[in-house]
Scaffold this motif. Structure first.
Motif, PDB file in Angstrom:
ATOM      1  N   MET A   1      -3.925  13.088  21.257  1.00 20.51           N
ATOM      2  CA  MET A   1      -2.446  12.982  21.775  1.00 20.51           C
ATOM      3  C   MET A   1      -1.947  13.952  22.679  1.00 20.51           C
ATOM      4  SD  MET A   1      -0.923  12.173  17.862  1.00 20.51           S
ATOM      5  CE  MET A   1       0.661  12.696  17.827  1.00 20.51           C
ATOM      6  N   ALA A   2      -1.565  15.223  22.276  1.00 22.09           N
ATOM      7  CA  ALA A   2      -0.898  16.110  23.263  1.00 22.09           C
ATOM      8  C   ALA A   2      -1.942  17.207  23.699  1.00 22.09           C
ATOM      9  CB  ALA A   2       0.174  16.822  22.470  1.00 22.09           C
ATOM     10  N   LYS A   3      -1.921  17.815  24.848  1.00 21.86           N
ATOM     11  CA  LYS A   3      -2.865  18.750  25.291  1.00 21.86           C
ATOM     12  C   LYS A   3      -2.163  20.062  24.920  1.00 21.86           C
ATOM     13  CE  LYS A   3      -5.191  20.072  29.388  1.00 21.86           C
ATOM     14  NZ  LYS A   3      -5.079  20.297  30.809  1.00 21.86           N
ATOM     15  N   LEU A   4      -2.690  20.817  23.958  1.00 26.56           N
ATOM     16  CA  LEU A   4      -2.136  22.346  23.638  1.00 26.56           C
ATOM     17  C   LEU A   4      -2.846  23.575  23.910  1.00 26.56           C
ATOM     18  CD1 LEU A   4      -1.071  20.997  20.150  1.00 26.56           C
ATOM     19  CD2 LEU A   4       0.362  20.873  22.304  1.00 26.56           C
ATOM     20  N   LEU A   5      -2.372  24.730  24.231  1.00 24.87           N
ATOM     21  CA  LEU A   5      -2.968  25.672  24.364  1.00 24.87           C
ATOM     22  C   LEU A   5      -2.599  26.755  23.343  1.00 24.87           C
ATOM     23  CD1 LEU A   5      -4.872  27.760  25.953  1.00 24.87           C
ATOM     24  CD2 LEU A   5      -2.758  28.086  27.436  1.00 24.87           C
ATOM     25  N   LEU A  21      -4.732  21.553  14.110  1.00 22.64           N
ATOM     26  CA  LEU A  21      -4.151  20.585  15.071  1.00 22.64           C
ATOM     27  C   LEU A  21      -5.073  19.640  15.657  1.00 22.64           C
ATOM     28  CD1 LEU A  21      -2.406  23.398  17.033  1.00 22.64           C
ATOM     29  CD2 LEU A  21      -1.360  21.748  15.628  1.00 22.64           C
ATOM     30  N   ARG A  22      -6.315  19.762  15.740  1.00 20.13           N
ATOM     31  CA  ARG A  22      -7.432  18.861  16.128  1.00 20.13           C
ATOM     32  C   ARG A  22      -7.225  17.798  15.438  1.00 20.13           C
ATOM     33  NH1 ARG A  22     -11.569  23.488  18.346  1.00 20.13           N
ATOM     34  NH2 ARG A  22     -10.564  23.733  20.439  1.00 20.13           N
ATOM     35  N   GLY A  23      -7.353  18.209  13.601  1.00 17.23           N
ATOM     36  CA  GLY A  23      -7.337  17.004  12.709  1.00 17.23           C
ATOM     37  C   GLY A  23      -6.182  15.911  12.897  1.00 17.23           C
ATOM     38  N   ARG A  24      -5.175  16.557  13.699  1.00 17.24           N
ATOM     39  CA  ARG A  24      -3.902  15.721  13.868  1.00 17.24           C
ATOM     40  C   ARG A  24      -3.958  14.983  15.119  1.00 17.24           C
ATOM     41  NH1 ARG A  24       0.250  17.540   9.962  1.00 17.24           N
ATOM     42  NH2 ARG A  24      -0.693  19.439   9.087  1.00 17.24           N
ATOM     43  N   GLY A  25      -5.318  15.096  15.898  1.00 15.62           N
ATOM     44  CA  GLY A  25      -5.381  14.323  16.888  1.00 15.62           C
ATOM     45  C   GLY A  25      -4.946  14.998  18.349  1.00 15.62           C
TER      46      GLY A  25
END
Lengths: 228, 489
Positions: A1-5, A21-25
């Motif tokens: 979904m989103a690209k997060l740092l 967060l990865r589990g949430r896609g």
């Protein structure tokens, strides 16, 4: 979904956050130190940055100030073990868009990131419509289907907040901060009771529920004209 | 001795002694100078008058000069009448003193005086005037008298200076060593405190001087330190105890689930229960940290004019549904004109304090009872009042309920009621603001808790600032500025 740092020096905490967060896609990258985080933050484009207040090498606030100074407006959420309110103000002044004190629930973090990613487009809109729900902020009235809702001012504000974020999970703390506009952690059941009242009013004529509890996190408003 | 020299009190004493000597010197110098010039001027005036009188009547000049000389038996008067050629016509001066102007003014000149054994040179004060026949009349006086007065005064002063110096030095030393002795006692007491004996106090004298006041203040500080230490100790014990309960439960639950849970749903249930208990302990830890933070006064920086009316109404509104669910009637009563003058404070903290008061009242009021939240306007203060129709608070407990972790008897008897942190937090917030918080008895016998918020004087800039703040924030934040709550300030 989103690209997060994620910039967080404690490996165990980072692993939990990454996993959640990865589990949430979300696609999440991790930097463990300040300088490395600053480098990655500028090297690529991110949807949002989550960074710890205290980092080895370069502390979170300086990092953020550097980014903002360079014109980078990527939404940023500051994590901190310091709960002091002045700390929070400092974090927001340095350019943070939100601040979350440790310890926090992973659901709270995810919901806040979501809130940063999906800021309501036009907050000047005074006539809102979500599914069968409709509110007129100028007249101060709400309707469901053709039925007028008898809402107290606070309930209207609460409904407005949810309607501006359909499908998004909002936590109790977020609601308290944004709807009541005070900042401390009230007992969670107080918010639940307010939500419960609003819910009953929305479903008084036997309509299907639109506000749903999200276990352990908060609430979400689902438009009743879309399949859940 | 070097110790004494290094001590501040001694240096002060020495300085004061030197200063008093300097003062004495300056004063004496002035007196001396005044005396001498007075004597000199007096003499000069006499000489001037005498010589003028002699010159006015040239025929009688010689007689007048002789009279002047004869007036004094100690041979301190001199005079002479000299002819145009400088020859002496009368008097006891051998010749016209060299360099003496004939202008009638007195000056100090060298002269030769005729005495019985011959003549001798001496310094004299003399005046001279010309006579019509070209001669000169001279009137003089010995300088010894003034010189003697001068010498005597100087000697007296010199002699007096020695004891004065000795006395002031001695006084200084005495003062210094006395101060040192008192300080030494204080230092010894402080050393014991530093070694960890917090019950030790500094000796306080009966003089009520600055030493005594200082000692009293230090003692008061030590009282506070001791009280805080005691509180920390008991808080530490209470925290440990209160943390152990949920942690024990948590451990047991995890252990049991690990052995006995058969399905994912059962595991989930155990985990959810565990999370709830952890949240409970975390909330407690956070509350303890918050009380600490507030008590350190770190938040005074965030003070701004606060609209109490709004806080009281909003807090009551916030609790209304909970009270209703419990069957407790929650009423709000704001006095006419109350809160019109804003108080200085932190709105988040004040809201939290009022919330905790209401929460506490609702908690202890049985179903069917009532809670009244009020804002009463007194002459100098707005008073936040929360009354309930519950069992009330026994007088003995009315101050203790504000202590951290103090759980009133009634709270212990009511199962499931949180920790004694709510009112502790109220007390900490009240202390930070300097607002007295008190517990008393409501008219119906229930508890009445009041938070007195003094209103700043009308000229206070707070009032103007509030007007601005209200203009900017009058709209409910959720409607027009949904994210305004996030703005740094």
């Amino acid at each position: 979904m989103a690209k997060l740092l994620l910039i967080e020096d404690d490996a165990a905490t980072a692993q939990e956050i990454l996993g959640d967060l990865r589990g949430r896609g979300h696609a999440v990258a991790w930097a463990a130190a300040g300088p490395e985080g600053a480098e990655r933050a500028t090297a690529e484009a991110w949807d949002a940055i989550v960074l710890d207040r205290m980092l080895p090498g370069l502390d979170g606030l300086s990092l953020l100030q550097g980014l903002r100074g360079a014109g980078d407006r990527t939404p940023a959420l500051v994590l901190s073990a310091l709960s002091d309110v002045d700390e929070r103000i400092r974090g927001l002044r340095a350019g943070g868009d939100d601040y979350l004190a440790k310890p926090f629930a992973l659901g709270e973090l995810a919901a806040r990131i979501e809130a940063l990613l999906r800021r309501p487009a036009d907050t000047r809109e005074t006539l809102l419509r979500v599914g069968s729900l409709e509110i007129d902020l100028i007249a101060g009235i709400g309707r469901r289907g053709g039925r007028d809702l008898d809402l107290l001012p606070r309930e209207l504000t609460l409904l407005e907040y949810l309607m501006r974020r359909p499908g998004q999970v909002v936590t109790r703390a977020l609601l308290f901060e944004e709807v009541w506009n005070y900042r401390f952690t009230p007992k969670s059941n107080l918010i639940d009771v307010h939500l419960g009242r609003l819910r009953r009013k929305l479903e008084a004529a036997g309509e299907p529920p639109v506000i749903h509890s999200v276990r352990g996190i908060g609430f979400t408003l689902t438009p009743d004209d879309e399949p859940r | 001795m070097t110790d004494l020299l290094r001590s501040t009190t001694f240096r002060w004493a020495l300085g004061i002694a030197l200063w008093s000597v300097l003062l004495a010197l300056a004063m004496f110098g002035f007196v001396y100078w005044q005396t001498v010039s007075f004597l000199r001027e007096e003499l000069a005036e006499t000489l001037r008058l005498e010589v003028r009188a002699a010159a006015e009547d040239p025929a009688a000049a010689s007689a007048r000069v002789e009279t002047w000389i004869a007036m004094d038996r100690h041979a301190t008067h001199y005079g002479g009448v000299f002819g145009r050629d400088g020859r002496r016509l009368a008097g006891n001066l051998v010749g016209l003193p060299a360099g003496l102007a004939r202008d009638g003014d007195a000056e100090r000149v060298g002269a030769t005086i005729e005495v019985s054994e011959g003549s001798l040179g001496d310094e004299i004060w003399a005046t001279a005037l010309a006579l019509p026949d070209g001669g000169t009349v001279v009137i003089g006086h010995d300088t010894d008298e003034i010189d003697r007065v001068r010498a005597t005064t100087l000697r007296a002063f010199g002699l007096g200076l020695v004891p004065a110096l000795a006395l002031s030095g001695l006084g200084g030393l005495l003062l210094a060593s006395r101060a040192r002795r008192r300080l030494a006692v204080t230092e010894a007491a402080l050393a014991e405190v530093m070694r960890g004996d917090l019950r030790r106090r500094l000796p306080v004298g009966s003089r009520d001087d600055e030493f005594d006041r200082l000692a009293r203040n230090v003692n008061r500080m030590l009282d506070e330190v001791e009280r805080l230490m005691g509180e920390v100790r008991s808080v530490g014990d209470a925290v440990a105890h209160d943390l152990r309960t949920p942690l024990t439960r948590l451990r047991a639950r995890l252990e049991r689930s690990r052995e006995q849970a058969r399905s994912v749903a059962e595991f989930r249930e155990a985990i959810d229960q565990g999370l709830a208990w952890i949240d409970q302990t975390l909330a407690m830890v956070t509350a303890v940290l918050r009380i600490g933070e507030i008590e350190h006064g770190l938040r005074r920086a965030g003070f701004a004019p606060v609209d109490l009316t709004r806080i009281v109404r909003e807090a009551a509104e916030f609790f209304e549904p909970v009270a209703e669910d419990k069957g407790v009637a929650l009423a709000v009563a704001v006095d006419e004109g109350a809160g019109r003058s804003p108080v200085e404070g932190d709105r988040d903290l004040l809201f939290e304090a009022v919330s905790n008061l209401i929460d506490n009242a609702v908690k202890f009021t049985p179903a069917g009872g009532s809670v009244r939240v009020g804002l009463e306007q007194g002459p100098a203060a707005s008073v936040i009042v929360v009354e309930d129709s519950g069992p009330g608070i026994p007088p003995a407990e009315r101050t203790r309920i504000f202590q951290r972790f103090y759980r009133a008897e009634r709270a212990r008897q009511t199962p499931g009621n949180g920790l004694g942190l709510g009112l502790g937090l109220v007390a900490a917030i009240a202390r930070l603001h300097g607002f007295p918080v008190e517990a008393g008895k409501a008219p119906g016998g229930g508890a009445r808790l009041t938070l007195v918020c003094p209103v700043p004087a009308p000229t206070d800039p707070a009032r103007r600032r509030l007007a601005v703040a209200q203009a900017g924030a009058s709209a409910p934040a959720g409607i027009l500025q949904p994210r305004s709550g996030r703005d740094p300030l």
